[in-house]
Design a protein around this motif. Structure first.
Motif, PDB file in Angstrom:
ATOM      1  N   SER A   1       0.838  -1.493  -0.103  1.00 17.89           N
ATOM      2  CA  SER A   1      -0.212   0.185  -0.178  1.00 17.89           C
ATOM      3  C   SER A   1       1.069   1.335  -0.190  1.00 17.89           C
ATOM      4  CB  SER A   1      -0.944  -0.004   0.592  1.00 17.89           C
ATOM      5  OG  SER A   1       0.359   0.342   2.281  1.00 17.89           O
ATOM      6  N   GLN A   2       0.226   2.502   0.000  1.00 13.79           N
ATOM      7  CA  GLN A   2       1.090   3.651  -0.044  1.00 13.79           C
ATOM      8  C   GLN A   2       1.859   3.385   1.442  1.00 13.79           C
ATOM      9  OE1 GLN A   2      -1.351   7.556  -0.709  1.00 13.79           O
ATOM     10  NE2 GLN A   2      -3.055   6.005   0.290  1.00 13.79           N
ATOM     11  N   PHE A   3       1.413   2.626   2.219  1.00 18.77           N
ATOM     12  CA  PHE A   3       2.283   3.585   3.505  1.00 18.77           C
ATOM     13  C   PHE A   3       2.499   2.162   3.823  1.00 18.77           C
ATOM     14  CE2 PHE A   3      -2.135   6.542   3.656  1.00 18.77           C
ATOM     15  CZ  PHE A   3      -1.324   7.835   3.835  1.00 18.77           C
ATOM     16  N   ASN A   4       2.405   1.110   3.604  1.00 15.58           N
ATOM     17  CA  ASN A   4       2.759  -0.111   4.308  1.00 15.58           C
ATOM     18  C   ASN A   4       3.441  -1.305   3.525  1.00 15.58           C
ATOM     19  OD1 ASN A   4       3.914  -1.356   6.434  1.00 15.58           O
ATOM     20  ND2 ASN A   4       1.884  -2.345   7.299  1.00 15.58           N
ATOM     21  N   THR A   5       4.085  -1.764   3.700  1.00 16.45           N
ATOM     22  CA  THR A   5       4.694  -3.304   3.186  1.00 16.45           C
ATOM     23  C   THR A   5       4.405  -4.293   3.909  1.00 16.45           C
ATOM     24  OG1 THR A   5       6.191  -2.179   1.801  1.00 16.45           O
ATOM     25  CG2 THR A   5       6.221  -4.632   2.019  1.00 16.45           C
ATOM     26  N   THR A   6       3.378  -4.817   3.955  1.00 15.18           N
ATOM     27  CA  THR A   6       2.732  -6.340   4.071  1.00 15.18           C
ATOM     28  C   THR A   6       2.786  -7.849   3.991  1.00 15.18           C
ATOM     29  OG1 THR A   6       1.023  -4.464   5.780  1.00 15.18           O
ATOM     30  CG2 THR A   6       0.298  -6.865   6.029  1.00 15.18           C
ATOM     31  N   GLN A   7       3.759  -8.376   4.475  1.00 12.25           N
ATOM     32  CA  GLN A   7       4.261 -10.037   3.733  1.00 12.25           C
ATOM     33  C   GLN A   7       4.318 -10.871   5.133  1.00 12.25           C
ATOM     34  OE1 GLN A   7       8.046 -10.960   3.272  1.00 12.25           O
ATOM     35  NE2 GLN A   7       8.579  -8.967   3.565  1.00 12.25           N
ATOM     36  N   ILE A   8       3.129 -11.899   4.913  1.00  6.07           N
ATOM     37  CA  ILE A   8       3.542 -12.827   5.723  1.00  6.07           C
ATOM     38  C   ILE A   8       4.980 -14.025   4.998  1.00  6.07           C
ATOM     39  CG2 ILE A   8       1.497 -13.745   6.231  1.00  6.07           C
ATOM     40  CD1 ILE A   8       1.248 -15.072   4.051  1.00  6.07           C
ATOM     41  N   HIS A   9       5.668 -14.710   6.212  1.00  6.50           N
ATOM     42  CA  HIS A   9       6.716 -15.532   5.604  1.00  6.50           C
ATOM     43  C   HIS A   9       6.730 -16.476   7.051  1.00  6.50           C
ATOM     44  CE1 HIS A   9       8.650 -12.910   8.364  1.00  6.50           C
ATOM     45  NE2 HIS A   9       8.386 -12.119   7.961  1.00  6.50           N
ATOM     46  N   LEU A  10       7.418 -17.742   7.055  1.00  8.47           N
ATOM     47  CA  LEU A  10       7.963 -18.582   8.069  1.00  8.47           C
ATOM     48  C   LEU A  10       8.676 -17.265   9.158  1.00  8.47           C
ATOM     49  CD1 LEU A  10       9.176 -21.511   5.804  1.00  8.47           C
ATOM     50  CD2 LEU A  10       6.896 -21.079   7.223  1.00  8.47           C
ATOM     51  N   ARG A  11       7.903 -17.971  10.282  1.00 11.51           N
ATOM     52  CA  ARG A  11       8.802 -16.961  11.499  1.00 11.51           C
ATOM     53  C   ARG A  11       8.352 -18.315  12.530  1.00 11.51           C
ATOM     54  NH1 ARG A  11       4.764 -13.426   9.071  1.00 11.51           N
ATOM     55  NH2 ARG A  11       5.545 -11.451   8.817  1.00 11.51           N
ATOM     56  N   ASN A  12       9.637 -17.297  13.416  1.00 10.85           N
ATOM     57  CA  ASN A  12       9.527 -19.114  14.749  1.00 10.85           C
ATOM     58  C   ASN A  12       8.590 -18.368  15.850  1.00 10.85           C
ATOM     59  OD1 ASN A  12      10.193 -20.245  17.140  1.00 10.85           O
ATOM     60  ND2 ASN A  12      12.586 -19.973  16.791  1.00 10.85           N
ATOM     61  N   PRO A  13       7.232 -19.692  15.870  1.00  9.23           N
ATOM     62  CA  PRO A  13       5.999 -19.131  16.809  1.00  9.23           C
ATOM     63  C   PRO A  13       6.767 -18.831  18.269  1.00  9.23           C
ATOM     64  CG  PRO A  13       6.247 -20.800  15.900  1.00  9.23           C
ATOM     65  CD  PRO A  13       7.411 -20.534  15.334  1.00  9.23           C
ATOM     66  N   PHE A  14       8.158 -19.823  18.605  1.00  6.18           N
ATOM     67  CA  PHE A  14       8.637 -18.864  20.154  1.00  6.18           C
ATOM     68  C   PHE A  14       9.289 -18.359  20.515  1.00  6.18           C
ATOM     69  CE2 PHE A  14       8.600 -23.742  19.438  1.00  6.18           C
ATOM     70  CZ  PHE A  14       7.844 -24.132  21.138  1.00  6.18           C
ATOM     71  N   VAL A  15       9.768 -17.076  18.937  1.00  5.28           N
ATOM     72  CA  VAL A  15      10.455 -15.801  18.921  1.00  5.28           C
ATOM     73  C   VAL A  15       9.457 -15.390  19.469  1.00  5.28           C
ATOM     74  CG1 VAL A  15      11.944 -14.398  17.615  1.00  5.28           C
ATOM     75  CG2 VAL A  15      12.483 -16.724  17.491  1.00  5.28           C
ATOM     76  N   VAL A  16       8.142 -14.972  18.395  1.00  4.47           N
ATOM     77  CA  VAL A  16       7.104 -13.981  18.994  1.00  4.47           C
ATOM     78  C   VAL A  16       5.875 -14.867  20.104  1.00  4.47           C
ATOM     79  CG1 VAL A  16       4.539 -13.487  17.875  1.00  4.47           C
ATOM     80  CG2 VAL A  16       6.789 -14.563  16.198  1.00  4.47           C
ATOM     81  N   THR A  17       6.326 -15.487  20.841  1.00  4.21           N
ATOM     82  CA  THR A  17       6.056 -15.832  21.892  1.00  4.21           C
ATOM     83  C   THR A  17       6.350 -15.290  23.347  1.00  4.21           C
ATOM     84  OG1 THR A  17       4.748 -18.254  21.108  1.00  4.21           O
ATOM     85  CG2 THR A  17       5.311 -17.786  23.992  1.00  4.21           C
ATOM     86  N   PHE A  18       7.975 -14.826  22.706  1.00  4.72           N
ATOM     87  CA  PHE A  18       8.734 -14.251  23.997  1.00  4.72           C
ATOM     88  C   PHE A  18       8.979 -12.530  23.881  1.00  4.72           C
ATOM     89  CE2 PHE A  18      12.653 -12.458  24.292  1.00  4.72           C
ATOM     90  CZ  PHE A  18      12.823 -12.142  25.466  1.00  4.72           C
ATOM     91  N   TRP A  19       8.402 -11.912  22.642  1.00  8.33           N
ATOM     92  CA  TRP A  19       8.366 -10.819  22.685  1.00  8.33           C
ATOM     93  C   TRP A  19       7.212 -10.701  23.231  1.00  8.33           C
ATOM     94  CZ3 TRP A  19      12.288  -8.080  22.643  1.00  8.33           C
ATOM     95  CH2 TRP A  19      13.205  -7.709  22.438  1.00  8.33           C
ATOM     96  N   SER A  20       5.404 -11.491  22.739  1.00  8.91           N
ATOM     97  CA  SER A  20       4.723 -11.496  23.061  1.00  8.91           C
ATOM     98  C   SER A  20       4.834 -11.420  25.114  1.00  8.91           C
ATOM     99  CB  SER A  20       3.602 -12.319  23.297  1.00  8.91           C
ATOM    100  OG  SER A  20       3.244 -12.193  21.131  1.00  8.91           O
ATOM    101  N   LEU A  21       5.737 -12.181  25.241  1.00 12.23           N
ATOM    102  CA  LEU A  21       5.780 -12.195  27.223  1.00 12.23           C
ATOM    103  C   LEU A  21       6.258 -11.258  27.268  1.00 12.23           C
ATOM    104  CD1 LEU A  21       5.527 -14.000  30.013  1.00 12.23           C
ATOM    105  CD2 LEU A  21       7.595 -14.898  28.368  1.00 12.23           C
ATOM    106  N   MET A  22       7.417 -10.099  26.402  1.00 11.81           N
ATOM    107  CA  MET A  22       8.194  -9.298  27.347  1.00 11.81           C
ATOM    108  C   MET A  22       7.159  -8.139  26.927  1.00 11.81           C
ATOM    109  SD  MET A  22      11.228  -9.820  26.843  1.00 11.81           S
ATOM    110  CE  MET A  22      12.113  -8.544  27.895  1.00 11.81           C
ATOM    111  N   SER A  23       6.360  -7.855  26.150  1.00 11.27           N
ATOM    112  CA  SER A  23       5.553  -6.833  26.483  1.00 11.27           C
ATOM    113  C   SER A  23       4.238  -6.576  25.657  1.00 11.27           C
ATOM    114  CB  SER A  23       6.347  -5.601  25.798  1.00 11.27           C
ATOM    115  OG  SER A  23       5.642  -4.199  26.027  1.00 11.27           O
TER     116      SER A  23
END
Length: 267
Positions: free
Chosen positions: A24-46
């Motif tokens: 879009s004119q304001f953003n580049t949004t994409q899906i790609h392979l992510r480590n679920p535990f890394v995402v969980t860690f940052w959700s735990l941090m804040s």
């Protein structure tokens, strides 16, 4: 111009069942392979940081603002500071239990949804990658211009180290970048971090220590570390997306295996 941009985006989306990216004119949004535990860690941090990693911007904004508001009301960071310094009775006394219980439910949900959502998005990415839908490379509209290009991950990290949010702007994630810059300014101001740095540079250490608001200062490590890591990953994945689009273009334009590229005459 905006209408043409939207119709172009809809054209790319209508050609496939699943899309790997949207410009879009304001953003580049994409899906790609992510480590679920890394995402969980940052959700735990804040609360909300996991949603930033998933490019789920609206959820991220709402959860971050909600988490900050409830955290301040419940004085959770202040209790953490007292716990780190061994003053457990004081930590227990400062927590507002009414706000803390309200904070707990959404905090746990964010951790659970960060893991679950990442697993589901990874499945969607594998299906989208097999479909190999045509990628949008350019978007021009009234407010801004966005295009697919290669960008240096370390440059994104460098700008994020100077100020969280600048790395997102470098990667053309304008909305996320402006939000992160605004949030960083609030934290730096409320924590008196810049004032403490100034006093430290002129060797007035007791005054620097006294000036700091540790309750707000506790937000800074996670904010800086997350911005640098997330911008690095985004830059790497954007570069992969750029290469995938080039591969698509070459396969479509030069499909014959024996095709010889034209060369200039030796004369």
């Amino acid at each position: 111009m905006t209408t043409n941009s939207q119709s172009q985006s809809q054209q790319y989306q209508s050609q496939s069942r699943r899309n790997r990216a949207h410009l879009s004119q304001f953003n580049t949004t994409q899906i790609h392979l992510r480590n679920p535990f890394v995402v969980t860690f940052w959700s735990l941090m804040s609360p909300g940081l996991g949603y930033f990693m998933q490019d789920r911007t609206l959820k991220a904004f709402v959860t971050v603002i909600w988490g900050i508001f409830i955290n301040v009301k419940a004085q959770i960071n202040l209790a953490i500071v007292y716990s780190f310094t061994g003053r457990f009775d004081l930590a227990k006394s400062v927590v507002d239990k009414r706000w803390f219980i309200l904070y707990l439910a959404v905090y746990v949900y964010g951790i659970w949804d960060g893991y679950r959502g990442t697993v589901d998005l990874n499945k969607q990415y594998r299906l989208a990658d097999l479909e190999d839908a045509k990628l949008q490379t350019f978007n021009i509209a009234s407010w801004d211009i966005n295009f697919m290009d290669k960008r240096s991950p370390w440059v994104a990290v460098m700008w994020s180290a100077f100020m969280p949010g600048l790395g997102y702007l470098y990667l053309h994630k304008v909305v996320s970048g402006l939000f992160m810059i605004g949030w960083s300014i609030i934290v730096l101001y409320m924590s008196h971090a810049l004032e403490a740095i100034h006093l430290t540079l002129i060797c007035r250490f007791p005054e620097a220590k006294a000036a700091l608001d540790t309750e707000w200062l506790l937000y800074l490590p996670a904010t800086y570390a997350f911005a640098m890591m997330d911008c690095y990953i985004d830059a790497v994945e954007n570069n992969k997306l750029f290469e995938k689009e080039q591969s698509q273009f070459l396969r479509e334009e030069y499909p014959i295996a024996g095709f010889k590229m034209p060369r200039l005459s030796q004369e």
